[in-house]
Design a protein around this motif. Structure first.
Motif, PDB file in Angstrom:
ATOM      1  N   THR A 173       0.829  -1.198   0.000  1.00 19.88           N
ATOM      2  CA  THR A 173       0.000   0.000   0.000  1.00 19.88           C
ATOM      3  C   THR A 173       0.862   1.245   0.000  1.00 19.88           C
ATOM      4  O   THR A 173       1.958   1.270   0.555  1.00 19.88           O
ATOM      5  CB  THR A 173      -0.921   0.029   1.239  1.00 19.88           C
ATOM      6  N   ALA A 174       0.369   2.256  -0.645  1.00 25.54           N
ATOM      7  CA  ALA A 174       0.941   3.599  -0.602  1.00 25.54           C
ATOM      8  C   ALA A 174      -0.236   4.554  -0.580  1.00 25.54           C
ATOM      9  O   ALA A 174      -1.402   4.138  -0.654  1.00 25.54           O
ATOM     10  CB  ALA A 174       1.833   3.849  -1.815  1.00 25.54           C
ATOM     11  N   GLU A 205      -7.208   6.195   2.976  1.00 27.60           N
ATOM     12  CA  GLU A 205      -7.053   7.127   4.093  1.00 27.60           C
ATOM     13  C   GLU A 205      -8.392   7.426   4.764  1.00 27.60           C
ATOM     14  O   GLU A 205      -8.694   8.558   5.143  1.00 27.60           O
ATOM     15  CB  GLU A 205      -6.360   8.416   3.624  1.00 27.60           C
ATOM     16  N   LEU A 206      -9.191   6.350   4.940  1.00 29.76           N
ATOM     17  CA  LEU A 206     -10.451   6.470   5.666  1.00 29.76           C
ATOM     18  C   LEU A 206     -10.195   6.285   7.158  1.00 29.76           C
ATOM     19  O   LEU A 206      -9.200   5.681   7.562  1.00 29.76           O
ATOM     20  CB  LEU A 206     -11.447   5.423   5.156  1.00 29.76           C
ATOM     21  N   GLU A 207     -11.101   6.746   7.980  1.00 30.15           N
ATOM     22  CA  GLU A 207     -10.880   6.751   9.421  1.00 30.15           C
ATOM     23  C   GLU A 207     -11.207   5.413  10.073  1.00 30.15           C
ATOM     24  O   GLU A 207     -10.782   5.149  11.193  1.00 30.15           O
ATOM     25  CB  GLU A 207     -11.711   7.863  10.074  1.00 30.15           C
ATOM     26  N   THR A 208     -11.985   4.555   9.423  1.00 31.26           N
ATOM     27  CA  THR A 208     -12.367   3.268   9.976  1.00 31.26           C
ATOM     28  C   THR A 208     -11.839   2.138   9.111  1.00 31.26           C
ATOM     29  O   THR A 208     -11.657   2.304   7.898  1.00 31.26           O
ATOM     30  CB  THR A 208     -13.893   3.150  10.119  1.00 31.26           C
ATOM     31  N   SER A 209     -11.592   0.979   9.731  1.00 27.52           N
ATOM     32  CA  SER A 209     -11.081  -0.173   8.977  1.00 27.52           C
ATOM     33  C   SER A 209     -12.192  -0.987   8.337  1.00 27.52           C
ATOM     34  O   SER A 209     -11.924  -1.897   7.556  1.00 27.52           O
ATOM     35  CB  SER A 209     -10.253  -1.072   9.901  1.00 27.52           C
ATOM     36  N   ASP A 210     -13.447  -0.684   8.668  1.00 28.88           N
ATOM     37  CA  ASP A 210     -14.576  -1.443   8.133  1.00 28.88           C
ATOM     38  C   ASP A 210     -15.643  -0.486   7.597  1.00 28.88           C
ATOM     39  O   ASP A 210     -16.790  -0.478   8.045  1.00 28.88           O
ATOM     40  CB  ASP A 210     -15.166  -2.334   9.238  1.00 28.88           C
ATOM     41  N   PRO A 211     -15.280   0.336   6.625  1.00 28.66           N
ATOM     42  CA  PRO A 211     -16.228   1.346   6.132  1.00 28.66           C
ATOM     43  C   PRO A 211     -17.286   0.719   5.230  1.00 28.66           C
ATOM     44  O   PRO A 211     -17.070  -0.327   4.607  1.00 28.66           O
ATOM     45  CB  PRO A 211     -15.328   2.286   5.326  1.00 28.66           C
ATOM     46  N   LEU A 276      -5.214  -1.024  -7.523  1.00 31.31           N
ATOM     47  CA  LEU A 276      -6.293  -0.067  -7.327  1.00 31.31           C
ATOM     48  C   LEU A 276      -5.685   1.308  -7.042  1.00 31.31           C
ATOM     49  O   LEU A 276      -4.813   1.439  -6.176  1.00 31.31           O
ATOM     50  CB  LEU A 276      -7.191  -0.466  -6.162  1.00 31.31           C
ATOM     51  N   VAL A 277      -6.138   2.302  -7.775  1.00 35.70           N
ATOM     52  CA  VAL A 277      -5.650   3.669  -7.623  1.00 35.70           C
ATOM     53  C   VAL A 277      -6.847   4.574  -7.361  1.00 35.70           C
ATOM     54  O   VAL A 277      -7.772   4.654  -8.187  1.00 35.70           O
ATOM     55  CB  VAL A 277      -4.879   4.142  -8.871  1.00 35.70           C
ATOM     56  N   PHE A 278      -6.834   5.238  -6.212  1.00 29.83           N
ATOM     57  CA  PHE A 278      -7.911   6.173  -5.877  1.00 29.83           C
ATOM     58  C   PHE A 278      -7.689   7.508  -6.564  1.00 29.83           C
ATOM     59  O   PHE A 278      -6.554   7.925  -6.801  1.00 29.83           O
ATOM     60  CB  PHE A 278      -8.008   6.350  -4.367  1.00 29.83           C
ATOM     61  N   ASP A 279      -8.784   8.155  -6.872  1.00 27.51           N
ATOM     62  CA  ASP A 279      -8.749   9.434  -7.563  1.00 27.51           C
ATOM     63  C   ASP A 279      -8.477  10.546  -6.561  1.00 27.51           C
ATOM     64  O   ASP A 279      -9.353  10.912  -5.760  1.00 27.51           O
ATOM     65  CB  ASP A 279     -10.097   9.670  -8.281  1.00 27.51           C
ATOM     66  N   GLU A 280      -7.262  11.052  -6.556  1.00 27.13           N
ATOM     67  CA  GLU A 280      -6.890  12.088  -5.588  1.00 27.13           C
ATOM     68  C   GLU A 280      -7.719  13.352  -5.758  1.00 27.13           C
ATOM     69  O   GLU A 280      -7.911  14.117  -4.811  1.00 27.13           O
ATOM     70  CB  GLU A 280      -5.406  12.401  -5.710  1.00 27.13           C
ATOM     71  N   SER A 281      -8.222  13.587  -6.950  1.00 26.29           N
ATOM     72  CA  SER A 281      -9.007  14.814  -7.193  1.00 26.29           C
ATOM     73  C   SER A 281     -10.341  14.799  -6.476  1.00 26.29           C
ATOM     74  O   SER A 281     -11.017  15.813  -6.368  1.00 26.29           O
ATOM     75  CB  SER A 281      -9.239  14.998  -8.687  1.00 26.29           C
TER      76      SER A 281
END
Length: 283
Positions: A173-174, A205-211, A276-281
């Motif tokens: 992960t990064a 970078e979510l606050e919970t491990s089970d969102p 998997l790449v999240f959209d930073e925008s």
């Protein structure tokens, strides 16, 4: 004599033997000669030949749903007849019997067993001169039957301090990115990755491990010959034959196809990568 039980003991069996030959019934016969009241549950005999990690994945997915005191017999043994040890262990109020080739650390997710022994006492083998090519029948099956009949792990072997190590490849992960791999392709062609929901949540970078699924930001997932861009709650959430991503019953991210075979449709094989790449925008 070992203590008696008012309930018929259960022995599960996981092998790569298939069902066309006499290997599995020979093991069952050896066990019934020691513990006639045993009940057998065939987890599978269709593990890919010599694939220790596949055997571990399947049994890891099944054994938590069995009651206490069940004996799990695993015979996927590419090292049969060599100096690899035959072992039995007690963990999580269940017993496990098979070769010391890394399968059990994987099944137990690296948790230490409560007790473990090398099966080096011929009194608990089928024969004092076991076949060098079929320890499943001559060593492992008798050990499983003795445990099912009420013997303790400590009675049937010599205590040992460790097991042959083997570990799953872990996803990397990064920030905003997860790189994982396909670790199992099931009977339906669902491609199961080594990525848990908590891993994906960390990368996002979510606050919970089970969102919940809707908490994940937009992303692109690259695997096989396709790009996927959404998480779904179940297979039928997309049109028939369409591919999708979801968290399956094992807790891992899956690449699937509604009513179809994702492995064939998307040209995915075990060991292939998924990124998997999240959209930073979207932040």
């Amino acid at each position: 004599m070992p203590p008696s039980s008012t309930e018929s003991p259960v022995i599960t069996i996981t092998t790569d033997f298939g069902t066309e030959d006499a290997y599995v019934p020979a093991m069952k016969g050896a066990m019934l000669s020691i513990c006639p009241e045993a009940r057998f549950v065939d987890v599978t005999h269709e593990i890919s030949p010599q694939d220790v990690m596949e055997a571990a994945f399947v049994l890891q997915s099944a054994h938590p749903y069995f009651p206490d005191k069940v004996v799990h017999l695993v015979v996927v043994d590419p090292g049969v007849g060599t100096d690899r040890r035959a072992v039995a262990l007690r963990a999580k109020d269940q017993w496990f019997v098979g070769p010391d080739n890394g399968v059990f650390p994987l099944v137990l997710d690296q948790a230490p067993p409560d007790a473990m022994v090398e099966l080096d006492d011929p009194d608990y083998w089928r024969s004092g001169s076991p076949s060098t090519t079929f320890h499943g029948r001559d060593i492992f099956a008798p050990a499983a039957a003795h445990l099912a009949a009420g013997r303790s792990v400590e009675e049937i072997g010599t205590p040992i301090d460790d097991l042959e190590p083997l570990r799953w490849a872990q996803p990397s992960t990064a920030s905003q990115t997860v790189q994982g791999w396909i670790v199992h392709v099931d009977h339906f062609g669902n491609c199961i990755t080594n990525i848990r929901r908590s891993t994906l949540a960390e990368a996002a970078e979510l606050e919970t491990s089970d969102p919940p699924l809707e908490a994940f930001p937009p992303f692109k997932a690259f695997t096989g010959n396709t790009t996927l861009q959404e998480l779904h709650p179940t297979y039928g959430a997309v049109p028939e034959d369409d591919p999708l991503l979801l968290f399956g019953s094992t807790g891992y991210l899956e690449v699937a196809a509604n009513g179809g075979n994702a492995a064939e449709l998307l040209d995915i094989r075990k060991g292939d990568s998924i990124k998997l790449v999240f959209d930073e925008s979207s932040e």
